[in-house]
Design a protein around this motif. Sequence first.
Motif, PDB file in Angstrom:
ATOM      1  N   SER A  18       0.810  -1.213   0.000  1.00  0.00           N
ATOM      2  CA  SER A  18       0.000   0.000   0.000  1.00  0.00           C
ATOM      3  C   SER A  18       0.839   1.256   0.000  1.00  0.00           C
ATOM      4  CB  SER A  18      -0.922   0.005   1.219  1.00  0.00           C
ATOM      5  OG  SER A  18      -0.178   0.057   2.404  1.00  0.00           O
ATOM      6  N   SER A  19       2.117   1.168   0.389  1.00  0.00           N
ATOM      7  CA  SER A  19       2.941   2.364   0.427  1.00  0.00           C
ATOM      8  C   SER A  19       3.586   2.662  -0.916  1.00  0.00           C
ATOM      9  CB  SER A  19       4.032   2.205   1.490  1.00  0.00           C
ATOM     10  OG  SER A  19       4.885   1.134   1.163  1.00  0.00           O
ATOM     11  N   GLN A  20       3.386   1.776  -1.900  1.00  0.00           N
ATOM     12  CA  GLN A  20       4.019   1.962  -3.188  1.00  0.00           C
ATOM     13  C   GLN A  20       2.975   2.248  -4.259  1.00  0.00           C
ATOM     14  OE1 GLN A  20       7.302   2.024  -3.459  1.00  0.00           O
ATOM     15  NE2 GLN A  20       7.432   1.642  -1.277  1.00  0.00           N
ATOM     16  N   ASP A 224      -0.964  11.332   4.989  1.00  0.00           N
ATOM     17  CA  ASP A 224      -0.704   9.994   4.447  1.00  0.00           C
ATOM     18  C   ASP A 224      -1.331   8.948   5.363  1.00  0.00           C
ATOM     19  OD1 ASP A 224       0.198   8.134   2.626  1.00  0.00           O
ATOM     20  OD2 ASP A 224       2.220   8.024   3.455  1.00  0.00           O
ATOM     21  N   VAL A 225      -2.614   9.127   5.655  1.00  0.00           N
ATOM     22  CA  VAL A 225      -3.318   8.213   6.555  1.00  0.00           C
ATOM     23  C   VAL A 225      -3.587   6.892   5.844  1.00  0.00           C
ATOM     24  CG1 VAL A 225      -5.475   7.820   7.809  1.00  0.00           C
ATOM     25  CG2 VAL A 225      -4.386  10.076   7.882  1.00  0.00           C
ATOM     26  N   LYS A 226      -3.235   5.788   6.496  1.00  0.00           N
ATOM     27  CA  LYS A 226      -3.528   4.431   6.031  1.00  0.00           C
ATOM     28  C   LYS A 226      -3.173   3.484   7.169  1.00  0.00           C
ATOM     29  CE  LYS A 226       0.974   4.405   3.699  1.00  0.00           C
ATOM     30  NZ  LYS A 226       1.651   4.347   2.391  1.00  0.00           N
ATOM     31  N   LEU A 227      -3.680   2.255   7.116  1.00  0.00           N
ATOM     32  CA  LEU A 227      -3.423   1.312   8.206  1.00  0.00           C
ATOM     33  C   LEU A 227      -1.940   1.011   8.358  1.00  0.00           C
ATOM     34  CD1 LEU A 227      -6.214  -1.420   8.321  1.00  0.00           C
ATOM     35  CD2 LEU A 227      -6.096   0.802   9.444  1.00  0.00           C
ATOM     36  N   ALA A 228      -1.189   1.073   7.258  1.00  0.00           N
ATOM     37  CA  ALA A 228       0.250   0.821   7.342  1.00  0.00           C
ATOM     38  C   ALA A 228       0.965   1.902   8.135  1.00  0.00           C
ATOM     39  CB  ALA A 228       0.849   0.715   5.937  1.00  0.00           C
ATOM     40  N   GLY A 259      -1.075  18.466  -2.775  1.00  0.00           N
ATOM     41  CA  GLY A 259      -1.600  17.237  -2.206  1.00  0.00           C
ATOM     42  C   GLY A 259      -0.507  16.243  -1.878  1.00  0.00           C
ATOM     43  N   ALA A 260      -0.860  15.246  -1.083  1.00  0.00           N
ATOM     44  CA  ALA A 260       0.063  14.167  -0.739  1.00  0.00           C
ATOM     45  C   ALA A 260      -0.770  12.965  -0.334  1.00  0.00           C
ATOM     46  CB  ALA A 260       1.000  14.591   0.394  1.00  0.00           C
ATOM     47  N   GLY A 261      -0.144  11.802  -0.302  1.00  0.00           N
ATOM     48  CA  GLY A 261      -0.853  10.605   0.114  1.00  0.00           C
ATOM     49  C   GLY A 261      -0.455   9.401  -0.703  1.00  0.00           C
ATOM     50  N   THR A 262      -1.208   8.321  -0.546  1.00  0.00           N
ATOM     51  CA  THR A 262      -0.927   7.049  -1.201  1.00  0.00           C
ATOM     52  C   THR A 262      -2.102   6.652  -2.080  1.00  0.00           C
ATOM     53  OG1 THR A 262       0.475   6.316   0.633  1.00  0.00           O
ATOM     54  CG2 THR A 262      -0.411   4.601  -0.798  1.00  0.00           C
ATOM     55  N   LEU A 263      -1.805   6.130  -3.243  1.00  0.00           N
ATOM     56  CA  LEU A 263      -2.839   5.672  -4.160  1.00  0.00           C
ATOM     57  C   LEU A 263      -3.747   4.667  -3.452  1.00  0.00           C
ATOM     58  CD1 LEU A 263      -3.718   5.878  -7.149  1.00  0.00           C
ATOM     59  CD2 LEU A 263      -2.327   3.854  -7.587  1.00  0.00           C
ATOM     60  N   GLY A 264      -5.041   4.869  -3.580  1.00  0.00           N
ATOM     61  CA  GLY A 264      -6.004   4.033  -2.886  1.00  0.00           C
ATOM     62  C   GLY A 264      -6.577   4.703  -1.656  1.00  0.00           C
ATOM     63  N   TYR A 265      -5.966   5.829  -1.259  1.00  0.00           N
ATOM     64  CA  TYR A 265      -6.436   6.580  -0.096  1.00  0.00           C
ATOM     65  C   TYR A 265      -6.603   8.066  -0.421  1.00  0.00           C
ATOM     66  CZ  TYR A 265      -4.840   2.337   2.241  1.00  0.00           C
ATOM     67  OH  TYR A 265      -4.649   1.025   2.607  1.00  0.00           O
ATOM     68  N   LEU A 266      -6.343   8.441  -1.669  1.00  0.00           N
ATOM     69  CA  LEU A 266      -6.427   9.843  -2.070  1.00  0.00           C
ATOM     70  C   LEU A 266      -7.879  10.242  -2.310  1.00  0.00           C
ATOM     71  CD1 LEU A 266      -3.466   9.965  -4.625  1.00  0.00           C
ATOM     72  CD2 LEU A 266      -3.462  10.819  -2.278  1.00  0.00           C
ATOM     73  N   SER A 267      -8.261  11.395  -1.782  1.00  0.00           N
ATOM     74  CA  SER A 267      -9.635  11.876  -1.926  1.00  0.00           C
ATOM     75  C   SER A 267      -9.854  12.497  -3.300  1.00  0.00           C
ATOM     76  CB  SER A 267      -9.938  12.906  -0.839  1.00  0.00           C
ATOM     77  OG  SER A 267      -9.080  14.024  -0.973  1.00  0.00           O
ATOM     78  N   VAL A 308     -12.747  -0.825  -4.500  1.00  0.00           N
ATOM     79  CA  VAL A 308     -13.562  -0.024  -3.584  1.00  0.00           C
ATOM     80  C   VAL A 308     -13.200   1.449  -3.710  1.00  0.00           C
ATOM     81  CG1 VAL A 308     -14.064   0.447  -1.152  1.00  0.00           C
ATOM     82  CG2 VAL A 308     -13.918  -1.921  -1.964  1.00  0.00           C
ATOM     83  N   TRP A 309     -11.906   1.743  -3.710  1.00  0.00           N
ATOM     84  CA  TRP A 309     -11.465   3.145  -3.821  1.00  0.00           C
ATOM     85  C   TRP A 309     -11.954   3.774  -5.119  1.00  0.00           C
ATOM     86  CZ3 TRP A 309      -7.452   5.023  -7.235  1.00  0.00           C
ATOM     87  CH2 TRP A 309      -7.148   6.378  -7.046  1.00  0.00           C
ATOM     88  N   LYS A 310     -11.754   3.077  -6.237  1.00  0.00           N
ATOM     89  CA  LYS A 310     -12.192   3.600  -7.530  1.00  0.00           C
ATOM     90  C   LYS A 310     -13.700   3.832  -7.536  1.00  0.00           C
ATOM     91  CE  LYS A 310     -12.824   2.249 -12.351  1.00  0.00           C
ATOM     92  NZ  LYS A 310     -14.282   2.484 -12.261  1.00  0.00           N
ATOM     93  N   SER A 311     -14.443   2.883  -6.991  1.00  0.00           N
ATOM     94  CA  SER A 311     -15.902   2.999  -6.985  1.00  0.00           C
ATOM     95  C   SER A 311     -16.362   4.177  -6.139  1.00  0.00           C
ATOM     96  CB  SER A 311     -16.526   1.699  -6.465  1.00  0.00           C
ATOM     97  OG  SER A 311     -16.145   0.594  -7.265  1.00  0.00           O
ATOM     98  N   VAL A 312     -15.691   4.396  -5.006  1.00  0.00           N
ATOM     99  CA  VAL A 312     -16.067   5.493  -4.112  1.00  0.00           C
ATOM    100  C   VAL A 312     -15.795   6.843  -4.760  1.00  0.00           C
ATOM    101  CG1 VAL A 312     -15.409   6.670  -1.967  1.00  0.00           C
ATOM    102  CG2 VAL A 312     -15.905   4.220  -1.951  1.00  0.00           C
ATOM    103  N   VAL A 313     -14.607   7.020  -5.336  1.00  0.00           N
ATOM    104  CA  VAL A 313     -14.296   8.328  -5.911  1.00  0.00           C
ATOM    105  C   VAL A 313     -15.119   8.590  -7.168  1.00  0.00           C
ATOM    106  CG1 VAL A 313     -11.993   8.485  -4.920  1.00  0.00           C
ATOM    107  CG2 VAL A 313     -12.283   7.424  -7.154  1.00  0.00           C
ATOM    108  N   ASP A 314     -15.507   7.539  -7.871  1.00  0.00           N
ATOM    109  CA  ASP A 314     -16.378   7.725  -9.032  1.00  0.00           C
ATOM    110  C   ASP A 314     -17.808   8.060  -8.611  1.00  0.00           C
ATOM    111  OD1 ASP A 314     -14.470   7.378 -10.948  1.00  0.00           O
ATOM    112  OD2 ASP A 314     -14.906   5.272 -11.326  1.00  0.00           O
TER     113      ASP A 314
END
Length: 378
Positions: A18-20, A224-228, A259-267, A308-314
């Motif tokens: 998730s960090s990459q 950069d909020v995520k469970l990792a 902006g900053a963050g990790t793919l899959g957690y970006l708003s 899930v991420w793609k579906s939410v942002v769409d």
Amino acid sequence: MLGQIGCRPWSSALPDHSSQPAVDQEQEERHKLPDFIQSWETYKNYTSRHRTFTGHADRKATINILKSRVPASRLQKDDDPEQTTISTDRYRLEIDQRGILGHGASGYVYPGTLSPLELEEAQDVAVKVSHHPHVLWEAQLMDLIHGDHLLHYLETVTIPQPEDDRAANGLVYAMVMPRMQGTLHSWAARSPSGEEPEQRTRSAMLQMWEGLVQLHAQGFAHRDVKLANMVYRWNETGDMHILLSDLDRATPAREVRGGAGTLGYLSQEILLDQKHDPMSSDVFAMAMSFLELVSSKMSADRDFRMLVWKSVVDAATQSRVEATLLELFGSSLSARQAGLLAKALCEQEGEDAGSWMRRITAREFLGELRGMMDSGLW
């Protein structure tokens, strides 16, 4: 030597991808991007624009000051080739190079043992080692930001590495922290079952939001909020204690630019490169992280998490996000639970097309979540 360790390929028993950011063609075909991003090339251009931005006008100057103040250490002779031992006037630090506890943009984290010279007791620690002094910025933030759900540091120090070509002036930087049990991501991926783990999961759900509330209450966005980037340990009663960690990107919210963050957690607003409240974007990322505790599939299956991420942002609007969550998670979420998460995952209210509303705050989410748990609704 630590410099040689830094060049080893990353490996662990439970890799955290998730960090990459994923940017290759195979990932493009498997996950697809949200509809408003045209290609992975667009995303790579986005990251190249923002990756080097510090988000704080005085960060470089502050780091230079911290570099001049960080204590130096002396290398000690060690018969174990897989261990580096250093000492200062106050303590001895043994760094075990056989295992890597974690890694991120600012360095690798190794297990170690800290032994204050005036005490006989030794403490198990985690040591983040970096060729860059940015780790000193993270330690500085830990000095400024306090909370029982925010990780703190114990020491910073430079380590001589004369044979390391990547070490500026023959030095690497280290930050010593309390040793944790692991990341919340690794715990969630183990798919706990049974009554006791369910109680722990509910406790973890509350504590992760408490950490974000504590951070935001002091005026900082994590970015950069995520469970990792959340760690846990077992306390004396056997309960799990969650701490928000990895503050190397944290910035006073009023000073954030870009902006900053990790793919899959970006708003949505970060992806669209819009002016935004970074604390609100933290809430989005925390809600995405929260879903990983709702369903272990989110942690164990990256394809599903990206879907899930793609579906939410769409989906974008609250009513559509709520329906999307119910469709994706089925019986794992009730309509009321999905409704609460939808408030954290989008800014635009479902019935107010075109009217942009603020996202629910971390404190508001925590209050509603606690009320639902007290009522037996979660």
